[in-house]
Motif scaffolding. Sequence first.
Motif, PDB file in Angstrom:
ATOM      1  N   ARG A   1      19.088   1.346 109.952  1.00  0.00           N
ATOM      2  CA  ARG A   1      18.822  -0.044 109.589  1.00  0.00           C
ATOM      3  C   ARG A   1      19.513  -0.396 108.272  1.00  0.00           C
ATOM      4  O   ARG A   1      20.150  -1.448 108.152  1.00  0.00           O
ATOM      5  CB  ARG A   1      17.313  -0.283 109.455  1.00  0.00           C
ATOM      6  CG  ARG A   1      16.983  -1.661 108.877  1.00  0.00           C
ATOM      7  CD  ARG A   1      15.526  -1.746 108.455  1.00  0.00           C
ATOM      8  NE  ARG A   1      14.701  -2.309 109.489  1.00  0.00           N
ATOM      9  CZ  ARG A   1      13.379  -2.375 109.420  1.00  0.00           C
ATOM     10  NH1 ARG A   1      12.739  -1.881 108.394  1.00  0.00           N
ATOM     11  NH2 ARG A   1      12.676  -2.926 110.388  1.00  0.00           N
ATOM     12  N   ARG A   2      19.381   0.458 107.285  1.00  0.00           N
ATOM     13  CA  ARG A   2      19.987   0.177 105.985  1.00  0.00           C
ATOM     14  C   ARG A   2      21.489   0.007 106.103  1.00  0.00           C
ATOM     15  O   ARG A   2      22.076  -0.902 105.513  1.00  0.00           O
ATOM     16  CB  ARG A   2      19.636   1.290 104.987  1.00  0.00           C
ATOM     17  CG  ARG A   2      18.148   1.403 104.707  1.00  0.00           C
ATOM     18  CD  ARG A   2      17.844   2.397 103.598  1.00  0.00           C
ATOM     19  NE  ARG A   2      16.408   2.641 103.491  1.00  0.00           N
ATOM     20  CZ  ARG A   2      15.825   3.259 102.480  1.00  0.00           C
ATOM     21  NH1 ARG A   2      16.563   3.713 101.475  1.00  0.00           N
ATOM     22  NH2 ARG A   2      14.518   3.452 102.459  1.00  0.00           N
ATOM     23  N   ALA A   3      22.118   0.871 106.900  1.00  0.00           N
ATOM     24  CA  ALA A   3      23.572   0.793 107.064  1.00  0.00           C
ATOM     25  C   ALA A   3      23.980  -0.499 107.756  1.00  0.00           C
ATOM     26  O   ALA A   3      24.934  -1.167 107.341  1.00  0.00           O
ATOM     27  CB  ALA A   3      24.065   1.999 107.854  1.00  0.00           C
ATOM     28  N   ALA A   4      23.249  -0.878 108.814  1.00  0.00           N
ATOM     29  CA  ALA A   4      23.596  -2.090 109.563  1.00  0.00           C
ATOM     30  C   ALA A   4      23.425  -3.330 108.696  1.00  0.00           C
ATOM     31  O   ALA A   4      24.276  -4.238 108.691  1.00  0.00           O
ATOM     32  CB  ALA A   4      22.738  -2.193 110.821  1.00  0.00           C
ATOM     33  N   GLN A   5      22.331  -3.389 107.956  1.00  0.00           N
ATOM     34  CA  GLN A   5      22.084  -4.580 107.140  1.00  0.00           C
ATOM     35  C   GLN A   5      23.024  -4.637 105.937  1.00  0.00           C
ATOM     36  O   GLN A   5      23.442  -5.729 105.533  1.00  0.00           O
ATOM     37  CB  GLN A   5      20.616  -4.611 106.722  1.00  0.00           C
ATOM     38  CG  GLN A   5      19.700  -4.807 107.927  1.00  0.00           C
ATOM     39  CD  GLN A   5      18.227  -4.975 107.592  1.00  0.00           C
ATOM     40  OE1 GLN A   5      17.423  -5.252 108.478  1.00  0.00           O
ATOM     41  NE2 GLN A   5      17.848  -4.813 106.353  1.00  0.00           N
ATOM     42  N   LYS A   6      23.377  -3.493 105.395  1.00  0.00           N
ATOM     43  CA  LYS A   6      24.367  -3.460 104.310  1.00  0.00           C
ATOM     44  C   LYS A   6      25.709  -3.970 104.818  1.00  0.00           C
ATOM     45  O   LYS A   6      26.388  -4.761 104.146  1.00  0.00           O
ATOM     46  CB  LYS A   6      24.517  -2.048 103.757  1.00  0.00           C
ATOM     47  CG  LYS A   6      25.542  -1.929 102.626  1.00  0.00           C
ATOM     48  CD  LYS A   6      25.655  -0.503 102.130  1.00  0.00           C
ATOM     49  CE  LYS A   6      26.636  -0.393 100.958  1.00  0.00           C
ATOM     50  NZ  LYS A   6      28.019  -0.804 101.312  1.00  0.00           N
TER      51      LYS A   6
ATOM     52  N   ASP B   1      27.494  -7.204 103.219  1.00  0.00           N
ATOM     53  CA  ASP B   1      28.837  -7.061 102.643  1.00  0.00           C
ATOM     54  C   ASP B   1      29.818  -8.010 103.325  1.00  0.00           C
ATOM     55  O   ASP B   1      30.674  -8.618 102.666  1.00  0.00           O
ATOM     56  CB  ASP B   1      29.324  -5.617 102.774  1.00  0.00           C
ATOM     57  CG  ASP B   1      28.546  -4.644 101.897  1.00  0.00           C
ATOM     58  OD1 ASP B   1      27.809  -5.103 101.005  1.00  0.00           O
ATOM     59  OD2 ASP B   1      28.685  -3.422 102.112  1.00  0.00           O
ATOM     60  N   ALA B   2      29.689  -8.133 104.640  1.00  0.00           N
ATOM     61  CA  ALA B   2      30.571  -9.044 105.383  1.00  0.00           C
ATOM     62  C   ALA B   2      30.291 -10.493 105.001  1.00  0.00           C
ATOM     63  O   ALA B   2      31.218 -11.307 104.888  1.00  0.00           O
ATOM     64  CB  ALA B   2      30.372  -8.845 106.882  1.00  0.00           C
ATOM     65  N   ALA B   3      29.027 -10.837 104.792  1.00  0.00           N
ATOM     66  CA  ALA B   3      28.682 -12.204 104.392  1.00  0.00           C
ATOM     67  C   ALA B   3      29.257 -12.538 103.026  1.00  0.00           C
ATOM     68  O   ALA B   3      29.792 -13.625 102.807  1.00  0.00           O
ATOM     69  CB  ALA B   3      27.162 -12.374 104.380  1.00  0.00           C
ATOM     70  N   VAL B   4      29.157 -11.607 102.100  1.00  0.00           N
ATOM     71  CA  VAL B   4      29.720 -11.814 100.758  1.00  0.00           C
ATOM     72  C   VAL B   4      31.232 -11.986 100.853  1.00  0.00           C
ATOM     73  O   VAL B   4      31.813 -12.889 100.233  1.00  0.00           O
ATOM     74  CB  VAL B   4      29.358 -10.634  99.835  1.00  0.00           C
ATOM     75  CG1 VAL B   4      30.126 -10.724  98.523  1.00  0.00           C
ATOM     76  CG2 VAL B   4      27.855 -10.616  99.560  1.00  0.00           C
TER      77      VAL B   4
ATOM     78  N   PHE C   1      16.628  -2.853 100.627  1.00  0.00           N
ATOM     79  CA  PHE C   1      17.589  -3.911 100.935  1.00  0.00           C
ATOM     80  C   PHE C   1      17.444  -5.092  99.987  1.00  0.00           C
ATOM     81  O   PHE C   1      18.448  -5.667  99.549  1.00  0.00           O
ATOM     82  CB  PHE C   1      17.437  -4.370 102.390  1.00  0.00           C
ATOM     83  CG  PHE C   1      18.531  -5.302 102.834  1.00  0.00           C
ATOM     84  CD1 PHE C   1      19.841  -4.864 102.924  1.00  0.00           C
ATOM     85  CD2 PHE C   1      18.253  -6.622 103.133  1.00  0.00           C
ATOM     86  CE1 PHE C   1      20.867  -5.721 103.320  1.00  0.00           C
ATOM     87  CE2 PHE C   1      19.261  -7.489 103.539  1.00  0.00           C
ATOM     88  CZ  PHE C   1      20.564  -7.035 103.630  1.00  0.00           C
ATOM     89  N   GLU C   2      16.222  -5.460  99.654  1.00  0.00           N
ATOM     90  CA  GLU C   2      16.043  -6.546  98.684  1.00  0.00           C
ATOM     91  C   GLU C   2      16.751  -6.205  97.372  1.00  0.00           C
ATOM     92  O   GLU C   2      17.408  -7.062  96.764  1.00  0.00           O
ATOM     93  CB  GLU C   2      14.556  -6.791  98.433  1.00  0.00           C
ATOM     94  CG  GLU C   2      13.839  -7.522  99.553  1.00  0.00           C
ATOM     95  CD  GLU C   2      12.427  -7.925  99.157  1.00  0.00           C
ATOM     96  OE1 GLU C   2      12.099  -7.877  97.948  1.00  0.00           O
ATOM     97  OE2 GLU C   2      11.633  -8.297 100.058  1.00  0.00           O
ATOM     98  N   ALA C   3      16.598  -4.961  96.922  1.00  0.00           N
ATOM     99  CA  ALA C   3      17.243  -4.551  95.671  1.00  0.00           C
ATOM    100  C   ALA C   3      18.754  -4.618  95.800  1.00  0.00           C
ATOM    101  O   ALA C   3      19.458  -5.049  94.869  1.00  0.00           O
ATOM    102  CB  ALA C   3      16.798  -3.137  95.303  1.00  0.00           C
ATOM    103  N   TYR C   4      19.277  -4.221  96.961  1.00  0.00           N
ATOM    104  CA  TYR C   4      20.733  -4.259  97.163  1.00  0.00           C
ATOM    105  C   TYR C   4      21.243  -5.704  97.162  1.00  0.00           C
ATOM    106  O   TYR C   4      22.287  -5.995  96.570  1.00  0.00           O
ATOM    107  CB  TYR C   4      21.106  -3.566  98.475  1.00  0.00           C
ATOM    108  CG  TYR C   4      22.592  -3.496  98.710  1.00  0.00           C
ATOM    109  CD1 TYR C   4      23.392  -2.653  97.946  1.00  0.00           C
ATOM    110  CD2 TYR C   4      23.209  -4.303  99.663  1.00  0.00           C
ATOM    111  CE1 TYR C   4      24.765  -2.602  98.139  1.00  0.00           C
ATOM    112  CE2 TYR C   4      24.572  -4.264  99.865  1.00  0.00           C
ATOM    113  CZ  TYR C   4      25.354  -3.411  99.097  1.00  0.00           C
ATOM    114  OH  TYR C   4      26.720  -3.378  99.278  1.00  0.00           O
TER     115      TYR C   4
ATOM    116  N   GLU D   1      21.883  -7.250  93.814  1.00  0.00           N
ATOM    117  CA  GLU D   1      23.058  -6.754  93.092  1.00  0.00           C
ATOM    118  C   GLU D   1      24.333  -7.470  93.514  1.00  0.00           C
ATOM    119  O   GLU D   1      25.373  -7.307  92.876  1.00  0.00           O
ATOM    120  CB  GLU D   1      23.224  -5.253  93.347  1.00  0.00           C
ATOM    121  CG  GLU D   1      22.100  -4.389  92.802  1.00  0.00           C
ATOM    122  CD  GLU D   1      22.233  -2.943  93.239  1.00  0.00           C
ATOM    123  OE1 GLU D   1      23.134  -2.652  94.073  1.00  0.00           O
ATOM    124  OE2 GLU D   1      21.457  -2.103  92.753  1.00  0.00           O
ATOM    125  N   GLN D   2      24.265  -8.264  94.577  1.00  0.00           N
ATOM    126  CA  GLN D   2      25.460  -8.892  95.139  1.00  0.00           C
ATOM    127  C   GLN D   2      25.616 -10.341  94.658  1.00  0.00           C
ATOM    128  O   GLN D   2      24.637 -10.988  94.292  1.00  0.00           O
ATOM    129  CB  GLN D   2      25.415  -8.860  96.674  1.00  0.00           C
ATOM    130  CG  GLN D   2      25.090  -7.504  97.258  1.00  0.00           C
ATOM    131  CD  GLN D   2      25.925  -6.385  96.690  1.00  0.00           C
ATOM    132  OE1 GLN D   2      27.152  -6.494  96.620  1.00  0.00           O
ATOM    133  NE2 GLN D   2      25.286  -5.300  96.271  1.00  0.00           N
TER     134      GLN D   2
END
Length: 313
Positions: free
Chosen positions: A82-87, A91-94, A125-128, A131-132
């Motif tokens: 899950r973490r990998a997919a949402q990251k 990242d793609a959205a940014v 994920f919220e923390a990640y 950072e973006q």
Amino acid sequence: MKKILLNGVDGNFGARAAKVLLERWPHEDLIFTAPTQKGLEQYKEMGIETRIADFNSENLSDAFWGADTMILISMPFVGPKRRAAQKTALDAAVKAGVNRLVYTSIVGAGEKDIDTYEVNDHVWFEAYVKEQPIHYLFLRDSQYAEAMVSNYVNAYENTDNVLANNMGDGKMAFISRDDCALAAACAAMSDWQDRVIDVNGPEMLSIGEYIAIANEVTGHDVKYVYISDEEQYAFFDSIGVPRTTEEMWEQTASNFPFCSDGMVTFGRAIRLGQMSTFTNDFETLTGQKPMTVREMFEDMEHHLIGTQTSTDD
């Protein structure tokens, strides 16, 4: 009007959020995505801009170009996958220049000492996200009341009118999944940003109180029995529920859209009072009151949990 992109319109939650957006937002300013073309066909026929968004794709950002706000519904699997997919999605959205993320998180994600298989991913994920270079709204949804409706039905159909779990006397503001989807759509349509929205039901209930309401409405006589965490694990093991969402998840998810590590640690957190958040954020955001547990049992056939999403891989 800003363009709103909704991921996962092929799933139950996504379809409900899509319905709200279709009713309230200009169709030319909507973008709907799903992992396959099949999940998009009905919306394409309506003239909605549709795109395939495969979270395993190296070119995922192409699916997000032109969107101001993106709704990311949390993945149904838990842990590293899950973490990998949402990251990857974030990242793609940014990269695509998306201005704001609306993310369906979970109650308890703001608790200092929370430690559950399910919630830990959302905390990470919220923390990640913070950072973006992207604005955000975190929708910390309470537990779906529909999950407990399905458990209640199972109790009188299959377990001799006994509903046993490890929640004890812990309180939860159970919320309808439909209301959570409404909140996600309203958040995307709002001008709010960089804040947490607690999406709670209208009343704090223990599982025993929840069952009492259900019995009164349905006429059944289900009884709640508290069991320990170890006994909860043993029960799930006996009926073939996987401990995690790794390995056999795809084969078992149609029967058990959850894993025992998730359910046991979730129940423990409720028992410890770590998921007892209770606010009026939902009403402030949507302009209406959330559905009560009683109302859901009065229309029970439309409030069973069903499938989490049509694409779990």
